[in-house]
Design an enzyme around this catalytic site. Structure first.
Site, PDB file in Angstrom:
ATOM      1  N   GLY A  98     -34.976 120.078 -29.005  1.00 53.67           N
ATOM      2  CA  GLY A  98     -33.937 120.837 -28.329  1.00 53.67           C
ATOM      3  C   GLY A  98     -34.335 122.288 -28.109  1.00 53.67           C
ATOM      4  O   GLY A  98     -35.446 122.704 -28.453  1.00 53.67           O
ATOM      5  N   TYR A 139     -26.569 125.391 -38.034  1.00 55.43           N
ATOM      6  CA  TYR A 139     -26.257 126.398 -37.017  1.00 55.43           C
ATOM      7  C   TYR A 139     -24.877 126.142 -36.413  1.00 55.43           C
ATOM      8  O   TYR A 139     -24.518 125.006 -36.101  1.00 55.43           O
ATOM      9  CB  TYR A 139     -27.314 126.391 -35.911  1.00 55.43           C
ATOM     10  N   THR A 169     -21.555 128.505 -34.074  1.00 58.73           N
ATOM     11  CA  THR A 169     -21.390 129.197 -32.796  1.00 58.73           C
ATOM     12  C   THR A 169     -20.288 130.248 -32.828  1.00 58.73           C
ATOM     13  O   THR A 169     -19.338 130.155 -33.618  1.00 58.73           O
ATOM     14  CB  THR A 169     -21.044 128.166 -31.694  1.00 58.73           C
ATOM     15  N   TYR A 225     -15.345 121.932 -28.232  1.00 54.43           N
ATOM     16  CA  TYR A 225     -16.660 122.286 -28.774  1.00 54.43           C
ATOM     17  C   TYR A 225     -16.504 123.216 -29.970  1.00 54.43           C
ATOM     18  O   TYR A 225     -17.069 122.987 -31.042  1.00 54.43           O
ATOM     19  CB  TYR A 225     -17.509 122.937 -27.686  1.00 54.43           C
TER      20      TYR A 225
END
Length: 295
Positions: free
Chosen positions: A12, A100, A102, A126
């Protein structure tokens, strides 16, 4: 101490860079879908139990913000439940998990830079699923580092930067929103910061990371709107002789309605990370220049 590192999501935007930066830090095992499926929890547990890593770095994510509104269950499995499974297996092994998240866990209404102690309030699926992943990791009594980052891009994958470059080659007028503000973060600087943090542990990285366990904001420094970001991309792009764009106009998010709402001002401060690890992230403009020169 030679550690065994399991990297998930190795091809990714972030994973590709982590695969390079962590090679010298230990025995690296890098897996990508379909070798690992974050939504298949039984297989996920089996992989971790078979490999028995000392450090798990989870660079997987369901990142399509609009599609998450249409596939909330899959997004929750990958972003919300899967990280908790990794945390459980990591704790059983006495390992450390790096995960991780956001800036989209925030609603963007604070009016100032977000700190780690600000209450999250995601406004799209999300963000909801990424917050669920944070909480799932934190609920497990294991060593972990959660890095919240923002507007991650890589020239190796479709992203806002590659879209702007393409638009500039095919359109004389661009309309870019100026009411979404955060911090563009090059996947390479994010990966390099992660590797530096691991390397600070020297001969005993696991205990070092355990001592630093917690939630941190990790992005390039500064902030901008998507309009300002797009203008800078076009100004410094090495291939701008191929552009036909003549004007870039400011617009509002309402003019581009989509399934998912975006936070308006979600930029974060990385002071906690900088003080803890003595790492200074580059200005987003500097990182972007380096990224475009690396094409």
């Amino acid at each position: 101490m030679r550690i065994k590192i399991l990297l998930l999501g190795s091809t990714g935007q972030l994973g590709w860079e982590l695969n390079r930066t962590m090679l010298t830090l230990g025995d690296l095992i890098a897996l990508e879908h379909p070798q690992v499926d974050m939504a298949n929890f039984a297989d996920l547990r089996s992989i971790v139990r078979e490999i028995k890593p000392n450090l798990i770095v989870n660079a997987t994510a369901y990142t399509n913000v609009d599609q998450a509104e249409r596939e909330p269950d899959l997004a929750m499995a990958v972003n919300g439940i899967g990280p908790g499974v990794l945390a459980e297996e990591s704790e059983k092994l006495g390992s450390v998990l790096i995960h991780y998240s956001t800036d989209y866990v925030f609603d963007g209404t604070k009016g100032d830079l977000y700190v780690e102690t600000d209450p999250p309030n995601p406004i799209n699926k999300y963000g909801e699923t990424k917050l669920a992943g944070e909480l799932a990791v934190q609920r497990v009594d294991g060593a972990h580092l959660i890095f919240r980052t923002s507007w991650v891009y890589s020239l190796r994958r479709p992203c806002f930067v590659t879209k702007v470059l393409n638009w500039a080659q095919n359109n004389k007028t661009l309309r870019i929103v100026d009411d979404q503000i955060s911090t563009p973060t090059w996947s390479r600087t994010l990966a390099e910061a992660t590797a530096q943090i691991i390397a600070q542990g020297k001969d005993d990285p696991l205990n070092y990371l355990r001592e630093k366990s917690g939630l941190y904001h990790l992005s390039d420094s500064g902030k901008c709107s998507r309009y300002k970001w797009a203008k800078f991309i076009i100004e410094i792009a090495p291939q701008k002789e191929n552009f036909i764009v003549e004007e870039i106009l400011k617009t509002k998010s309402d003019e581009f309605p989509g399934p998912a709402k975006r936070p308006e001002k979600s930029a974060m401060t990385c002071e906690k990370l900088e003080e803890t690890f003595t790492i200074k992230m580059p200005a987003w403009q500097v990182a972007l220049i380096l990224a475009l020169l690396s094409i």
